[in-house]
Design a protein around this motif. Structure first.
Motif, PDB file in Angstrom:
ATOM      1  N   VAL A 181      11.362  55.377  47.288  1.00 49.16           N
ATOM      2  CA  VAL A 181      12.282  54.716  47.835  1.00 49.16           C
ATOM      3  C   VAL A 181      11.861  53.570  48.736  1.00 49.16           C
ATOM      4  O   VAL A 181      12.062  52.336  48.443  1.00 49.16           O
ATOM      5  CB  VAL A 181      13.732  55.440  48.489  1.00 49.16           C
ATOM      6  CG1 VAL A 181      14.669  54.395  49.160  1.00 49.16           C
ATOM      7  CG2 VAL A 181      14.426  56.085  47.619  1.00 49.16           C
ATOM      8  N   VAL A 182      11.073  54.060  49.679  1.00 50.79           N
ATOM      9  CA  VAL A 182      10.543  53.102  50.467  1.00 50.79           C
ATOM     10  C   VAL A 182       9.318  52.519  50.006  1.00 50.79           C
ATOM     11  O   VAL A 182       9.149  51.272  50.514  1.00 50.79           O
ATOM     12  CB  VAL A 182       9.965  53.811  51.762  1.00 50.79           C
ATOM     13  CG1 VAL A 182      11.122  54.593  52.633  1.00 50.79           C
ATOM     14  CG2 VAL A 182       8.842  54.873  51.490  1.00 50.79           C
ATOM     15  N   ASN A 183       8.453  52.931  48.999  1.00 50.86           N
ATOM     16  CA  ASN A 183       7.612  52.369  48.314  1.00 50.86           C
ATOM     17  C   ASN A 183       7.985  51.289  47.165  1.00 50.86           C
ATOM     18  O   ASN A 183       7.532  50.678  46.357  1.00 50.86           O
ATOM     19  CB  ASN A 183       6.533  53.034  47.512  1.00 50.86           C
ATOM     20  CG  ASN A 183       5.891  53.865  48.619  1.00 50.86           C
ATOM     21  OD1 ASN A 183       5.494  53.228  49.614  1.00 50.86           O
ATOM     22  ND2 ASN A 183       5.340  55.013  48.412  1.00 50.86           N
ATOM     23  N   GLU A 184       9.694  50.972  47.081  1.00 55.41           N
ATOM     24  CA  GLU A 184      10.132  50.315  46.340  1.00 55.41           C
ATOM     25  C   GLU A 184       9.938  50.308  44.884  1.00 55.41           C
ATOM     26  O   GLU A 184       9.777  49.519  44.135  1.00 55.41           O
ATOM     27  CB  GLU A 184       9.798  48.545  46.754  1.00 55.41           C
ATOM     28  CG  GLU A 184      10.291  48.164  47.997  1.00 55.41           C
ATOM     29  CD  GLU A 184       9.742  46.716  48.415  1.00 55.41           C
ATOM     30  OE1 GLU A 184       8.963  46.123  47.794  1.00 55.41           O
ATOM     31  OE2 GLU A 184      10.573  46.307  49.424  1.00 55.41           O
ATOM     32  N   GLU A 185       9.890  51.530  44.304  1.00 53.85           N
ATOM     33  CA  GLU A 185       9.828  52.027  43.008  1.00 53.85           C
ATOM     34  C   GLU A 185      11.191  51.900  42.278  1.00 53.85           C
ATOM     35  O   GLU A 185      12.161  51.657  43.104  1.00 53.85           O
ATOM     36  CB  GLU A 185       9.125  53.331  42.913  1.00 53.85           C
ATOM     37  CG  GLU A 185       7.540  53.535  43.453  1.00 53.85           C
ATOM     38  CD  GLU A 185       7.194  54.691  43.273  1.00 53.85           C
ATOM     39  OE1 GLU A 185       7.545  55.503  42.301  1.00 53.85           O
ATOM     40  OE2 GLU A 185       6.500  55.327  44.019  1.00 53.85           O
ATOM     41  N   LYS A 186      11.204  52.065  41.088  1.00 53.75           N
ATOM     42  CA  LYS A 186      12.615  52.056  40.223  1.00 53.75           C
ATOM     43  C   LYS A 186      13.483  53.228  40.759  1.00 53.75           C
ATOM     44  O   LYS A 186      12.890  54.421  40.310  1.00 53.75           O
ATOM     45  CB  LYS A 186      12.373  51.855  38.955  1.00 53.75           C
ATOM     46  CG  LYS A 186      13.418  51.481  38.168  1.00 53.75           C
ATOM     47  CD  LYS A 186      13.014  51.126  36.715  1.00 53.75           C
ATOM     48  CE  LYS A 186      14.245  50.888  35.765  1.00 53.75           C
ATOM     49  NZ  LYS A 186      13.952  50.467  34.432  1.00 53.75           N
ATOM     50  N   ILE A 187      14.441  53.077  41.154  1.00 55.33           N
ATOM     51  CA  ILE A 187      15.263  54.210  41.817  1.00 55.33           C
ATOM     52  C   ILE A 187      16.676  54.042  41.036  1.00 55.33           C
ATOM     53  O   ILE A 187      17.342  53.024  40.861  1.00 55.33           O
ATOM     54  CB  ILE A 187      15.640  53.920  43.277  1.00 55.33           C
ATOM     55  CG1 ILE A 187      14.388  54.038  43.967  1.00 55.33           C
ATOM     56  CG2 ILE A 187      16.628  55.152  43.578  1.00 55.33           C
ATOM     57  CD1 ILE A 187      13.429  55.169  43.756  1.00 55.33           C
ATOM     58  N   ALA A 188      17.356  55.087  40.415  1.00 57.62           N
ATOM     59  CA  ALA A 188      18.402  55.232  39.923  1.00 57.62           C
ATOM     60  C   ALA A 188      19.476  56.007  40.984  1.00 57.62           C
ATOM     61  O   ALA A 188      19.026  56.969  41.026  1.00 57.62           O
ATOM     62  CB  ALA A 188      18.518  55.506  38.624  1.00 57.62           C
ATOM     63  N   VAL A 189      20.335  55.247  41.249  1.00 59.89           N
ATOM     64  CA  VAL A 189      21.621  55.969  41.783  1.00 59.89           C
ATOM     65  C   VAL A 189      22.690  56.245  40.875  1.00 59.89           C
ATOM     66  O   VAL A 189      23.552  55.436  40.438  1.00 59.89           O
ATOM     67  CB  VAL A 189      22.323  55.271  43.266  1.00 59.89           C
ATOM     68  CG1 VAL A 189      23.427  56.015  43.691  1.00 59.89           C
ATOM     69  CG2 VAL A 189      20.896  54.945  44.159  1.00 59.89           C
ATOM     70  N   ILE A 190      22.638  57.669  40.471  1.00 56.32           N
ATOM     71  CA  ILE A 190      23.800  57.771  39.378  1.00 56.32           C
ATOM     72  C   ILE A 190      25.120  58.386  40.143  1.00 56.32           C
ATOM     73  O   ILE A 190      24.656  59.749  40.872  1.00 56.32           O
ATOM     74  CB  ILE A 190      23.105  58.810  38.288  1.00 56.32           C
ATOM     75  CG1 ILE A 190      21.937  58.428  37.652  1.00 56.32           C
ATOM     76  CG2 ILE A 190      24.229  59.226  37.426  1.00 56.32           C
ATOM     77  CD1 ILE A 190      21.108  59.359  36.813  1.00 56.32           C
ATOM     78  N   GLN A 191      26.143  58.057  40.145  1.00 59.27           N
ATOM     79  CA  GLN A 191      27.237  58.520  40.973  1.00 59.27           C
ATOM     80  C   GLN A 191      28.548  58.880  40.042  1.00 59.27           C
ATOM     81  O   GLN A 191      28.930  57.889  39.412  1.00 59.27           O
ATOM     82  CB  GLN A 191      27.722  57.511  41.938  1.00 59.27           C
ATOM     83  CG  GLN A 191      28.797  57.960  43.013  1.00 59.27           C
ATOM     84  CD  GLN A 191      28.895  57.151  44.200  1.00 59.27           C
ATOM     85  OE1 GLN A 191      28.429  56.079  44.105  1.00 59.27           O
ATOM     86  NE2 GLN A 191      30.000  57.886  45.052  1.00 59.27           N
ATOM     87  N   GLU A 192      28.788  60.065  39.837  1.00 58.68           N
ATOM     88  CA  GLU A 192      30.048  60.418  38.774  1.00 58.68           C
ATOM     89  C   GLU A 192      31.360  60.495  39.931  1.00 58.68           C
ATOM     90  O   GLU A 192      32.319  60.821  39.406  1.00 58.68           O
ATOM     91  CB  GLU A 192      29.561  61.721  38.215  1.00 58.68           C
ATOM     92  CG  GLU A 192      28.448  61.425  37.352  1.00 58.68           C
ATOM     93  CD  GLU A 192      28.191  62.887  36.376  1.00 58.68           C
ATOM     94  OE1 GLU A 192      27.746  62.727  35.492  1.00 58.68           O
ATOM     95  OE2 GLU A 192      28.891  63.973  36.787  1.00 58.68           O
ATOM     96  N   SER A 193      30.943  60.934  41.215  1.00 66.73           N
ATOM     97  CA  SER A 193      32.094  61.171  42.271  1.00 66.73           C
ATOM     98  C   SER A 193      31.924  60.779  43.394  1.00 66.73           C
ATOM     99  O   SER A 193      30.602  60.599  43.653  1.00 66.73           O
ATOM    100  CB  SER A 193      32.494  62.601  41.927  1.00 66.73           C
ATOM    101  OG  SER A 193      31.598  63.412  42.106  1.00 66.73           O
ATOM    102  N   GLY A 194      32.689  60.725  44.438  1.00 67.43           N
ATOM    103  CA  GLY A 194      32.418  60.569  45.937  1.00 67.43           C
ATOM    104  C   GLY A 194      32.675  59.170  46.288  1.00 67.43           C
ATOM    105  O   GLY A 194      32.907  58.304  45.439  1.00 67.43           O
TER     106      GLY A 194
END
Length: 385
Positions: A181-194
């Protein structure tokens, strides 16, 4: 009464609040006293030679001897320590006491002129970063925070969703995912609920962070790291998404429980565990248990909710009867005044008519299951989408 510090002896302290303020110099004492006035929830400790005469009245604890010998008592007792001593000295004194970032208290240091407040230890999990901002605001000082995710205004992986009560399933991947995250790599936030409004910074979500609503979509994006938010138990083929990922459990499951008087906590818990397993739901995502007010003192229910830290809500028969149910029961109404208990209780709490499980009877227990739903923020910025 003055605490006399002795080598090898853990002193007796009077802990009343969550945070301890420690000072050993004339100027430090003035800062400590001012902070005690400006910020609630603090216990103050300083050297007896700076006594003012009002310490007993203000609950301030005096000590004599090396301050180093005070910390073994403070460390396990307080959520956070605010220390008005030089940074290097503090590091040397607390070093032997360090255990784990999930256990250590947050430690904040203030310089002797009260110009800088520095987050030193347990910045995220221990709350030192938040405490630093609070202390700096109280004494009009500058907050100094070096945690990468805070400085870069990105997602703090170890705290993601904490303000909503989310918990991570395992800490194994916290470090490599945080690095991605802090190295700005490709991040996927997968959110099914919440709760969807987890982005709190004024700027848009960084372009390297993409949001998806399903594991399939997130996997197809070929991310370097994943933050997965779901109440579901993952299928075997889905678990590969967590090779460099952290799984978060949002508090979204609501249970409606009806039971006979005197039903044991063991039976109630077994029904809950069995039902959630049948639904492939995680017990860590349970938020609340709901029932009728006749059961507000049902010891088995109370024991289960206390054990798991779940909210416990109960409704009057009139409230329960105000909700349409699939199969109203005259028998239940005869004994409780309500035509159903578990089903309408969940509907009242979730404010939804759709349930995942309308009703299941098992032994002395009846259970219904619902999910909390959340609306997307009106103007949510989504980087990369």
């Amino acid at each position: 009464m003055t605490i006399v510090l002795q080598e090898g002896v853990i002193p007796a302290i009077r802990q009343k609040n969550d945070y301890a303020v420690v000072a050993i110099t004339k100027h430090g004492v003035e800062i400590a006293r001012r902070l005690n006035e400006q910020m609630s929830g603090t216990d103050v400790y300083y050297m007896s030679k700076f006594v003012k005469g009002d310490e007993d009245q203000r609950g301030i604890q005096l000590f004599e001897g090396s301050v180093r010998m005070l910390f073994p008592a403070l460390f396990p007792a307080y959520q956070g320590l605010i220390i008005i001593i030089s940074l290097g000295a503090v590091v040397r004194m607390i070093a032997p006491l360090l255990q784990d970032k999930k256990k250590d208290p947050g430690v904040v240091v203030i310089d002797d002129k009260g110009e800088h407040v520095i987050s030193v230890l347990s910045g995220h999990l221990g709350g030192a970063n938040e405490l630093t901002h609070e202390v700096a605001a109280a004494i009009n000082a500058r907050a100094v925070i070096t945690t990468a995710s805070d400085v870069q205004k990105t997602i703090p992986v170890d705290l993601f969703g904490r303000r909503f009560g989310w918990t991570w399933e395992s800490a194994d991947k916290l470090t490599p995912v945080s690095a991605a995250v802090v190295n700005e790599e490709k991040i996927a936030v997968i959110q099914e609920s919440g709760e969807p409004n987890w982005w709190t910074h004024e700027r848009s979500i960084p372009a390297n962070i993409q949001r998806f609503s399903s594991i399939a979509e997130g996997h197809a994006s070929e991310p370097n790291a994943v933050l997965l938010v779901t109440h579901r138990l993952l299928e075997t083929e889905e678990q590969t998404i967590l090779q460099n990922g952290v799984l978060y459990r949002p508090k979204v499951i609501v249970l409606g429980i009806g039971c006979n008087r005197g039903t044991s906590a063991e039976e109630i818990e077994n029904v809950i565990v069995e039902t959630l397993a049948e639904l492939s739901f995680s017990i860590r995502s349970v938020k609340a248990v709901c029932t009728i007010d006749l059961k507000k003192d049902e010891e088995g229910l109370l024991e289960v909710t206390r054990k798991h830290g779940w909210e416990f809500h109960y409704y009057t028969p009139e409230q329960l009867n105000s909700v349409p149910v699939d199969a109203p029961s005259e028998t239940v109404h005869q004994y409780t005044g309500a035509y159903a208990v578990s089903e309408p209780a969940v509907k009242l709490y979730t404010d939804r008519n759709e349930l995942i499980l309308v009703k299941k009877k098992s032994g002395n227990v009846t259970i219904s299951v619902g999910l909390l739903a959340f609306k997307e923020p009106v103007q949510l910025e989504m980087g990369g989408l």
